[in-house]
Design a protein around this motif. Structure first.
Motif, mmCIF file in Angstrom:
data_model
loop_
_atom_site.group_PDB
_atom_site.id
_atom_site.type_symbol
_atom_site.label_atom_id
_atom_site.label_comp_id
_atom_site.label_asym_id
_atom_site.label_seq_id
_atom_site.Cartn_x
_atom_site.Cartn_y
_atom_site.Cartn_z
ATOM 1 N N GLU A 97 0.813 -1.211 0.000
ATOM 2 C CA GLU A 97 0.000 0.000 0.000
ATOM 3 C C GLU A 97 0.851 1.268 0.000
ATOM 4 O O GLU A 97 0.441 2.300 -0.537
ATOM 5 N N ALA A 100 1.641 1.609 -3.620
ATOM 6 C CA ALA A 100 0.435 2.018 -4.332
ATOM 7 C C ALA A 100 0.145 3.500 -4.097
ATOM 8 O O ALA A 100 -0.233 4.227 -5.024
ATOM 9 N N VAL A 146 -5.042 1.130 -4.110
ATOM 10 C CA VAL A 146 -4.313 0.103 -4.847
ATOM 11 C C VAL A 146 -4.699 0.131 -6.330
ATOM 12 O O VAL A 146 -3.836 0.062 -7.211
ATOM 13 N N SER A 149 -3.160 2.932 -8.277
ATOM 14 C CA SER A 149 -1.734 2.807 -8.603
ATOM 15 C C SER A 149 -1.533 2.424 -10.063
ATOM 16 O O SER A 149 -0.461 2.624 -10.631
ATOM 17 N N GLN A 155 -1.727 -4.847 -7.665
ATOM 18 C CA GLN A 155 -3.121 -5.103 -7.277
ATOM 19 C C GLN A 155 -3.377 -6.592 -7.083
ATOM 20 O O GLN A 155 -4.065 -7.003 -6.141
ATOM 21 N N TRP A 158 -1.941 -7.690 -3.797
ATOM 22 C CA TRP A 158 -2.759 -7.182 -2.692
ATOM 23 C C TRP A 158 -4.017 -8.029 -2.536
ATOM 24 O O TRP A 158 -4.378 -8.438 -1.426
#
Length: 229
Positions: A97, A100, A146, A149, A155, A158
């Motif tokens: 994060e 991101a 995210v 980004s 992503q 994540w």
């Protein structure tokens, strides 16, 4: 630094498999389901008043979270609940994060209006003492960063952490004041909106490290654990 983005509706009611998953998580975390205990699909289906299909789906997700193990010819069993895996996930999440946040801010892509709506939703969840909805609202807030980004692999990594499920486990474990959870996101949003990339990255990382609940913070300073021992 606002991206036009429609605000998502309030989260739908949980599916049967999600309800079963969350129910089993609470039983495992609380110790009502003991390590090594066999999970029988037909019994769980009867307990929840449903068919075996959503039970099977819920158990597969619990396997991915490391709470359940499938053994050939022996079925599924509860694994010892290891809080360290939750802490490790937050450390990884913090790194993802932070990156991101940097990418989204440098590209001027943060959907701040939608994130403000998420924070308002968190306040409503806190007022209603709705633990599940709070977890979903929090995940939605962070997912926006995210996605902003614009990095597919980031992503994907994540999402691979199964954020909603791990957030639900953490909320059950720590039982925080939900109003405080909402205020933590208010603070984070204010820093993001201010536009200082380095300050925002630092705050984003600290936000997740606090939930990692390690015996030290990200600077190495000693701190007190909140997770029960």
């Amino acid at each position: 630094m606002v991206v036009n983005e429609t605000t998502e509706a309030r989260p739908p009611k949980p599916t049967l498999s999600e309800s079963i998953r969350d129910g089993l998580v609470e039983l495992i975390v609380s110790g009502e389901l003991k390590a090594g205990e066999r999970l029988i699909e037909t019994k769980i289906a009867a307990d929840f008043g449903t068919s075996q299909a959503p039970v099977r789906e819920a158990l597969r997700e619990l396997e991915g979270l490391g709470l359940v193990e499938s053994r050939p010819r022996r079925g599924r069993h509860v694994l010892p609940f290891v809080e360290q895996t939750i802490r490790e996930a937050y450390v990884v999440r913090a790194a993802l994060e932070e990156t991101a946040t940097r990418l989204a801010m440098l590209n001027d892509r943060l959907p701040l209006d939608a994130m403000r709506a998420d924070v308002e939703d968190m306040h409503r969840c806190a007022a209603a003492a709705d633990l599940r909805a709070m977890g979903l609202a929090s995940a939605r807030f962070h997912r926006r960063v995210v996605v902003a980004s614009d990095n597919f692999l980031l992503q994907r990594a994540w999402e691979g952490l199964q954020i909603e499920s791990r957030t639900a486990i953490t909320l059950v474990l720590t039982n925080p004041a939900l109003s405080q959870v909402a205020l933590e996101h208010v603070s984070l949003l204010e820093v993001l909106a201010a536009g200082d990339v380095e300050a925002a990255c630092l705050h984003t990382r600290a936000h997740q490290w606090a939930y990692a609940d390690l015996p030290h913070d990200m600077h190495g300073a000693a701190r007190t654990l909140r997770f029960p021992t």
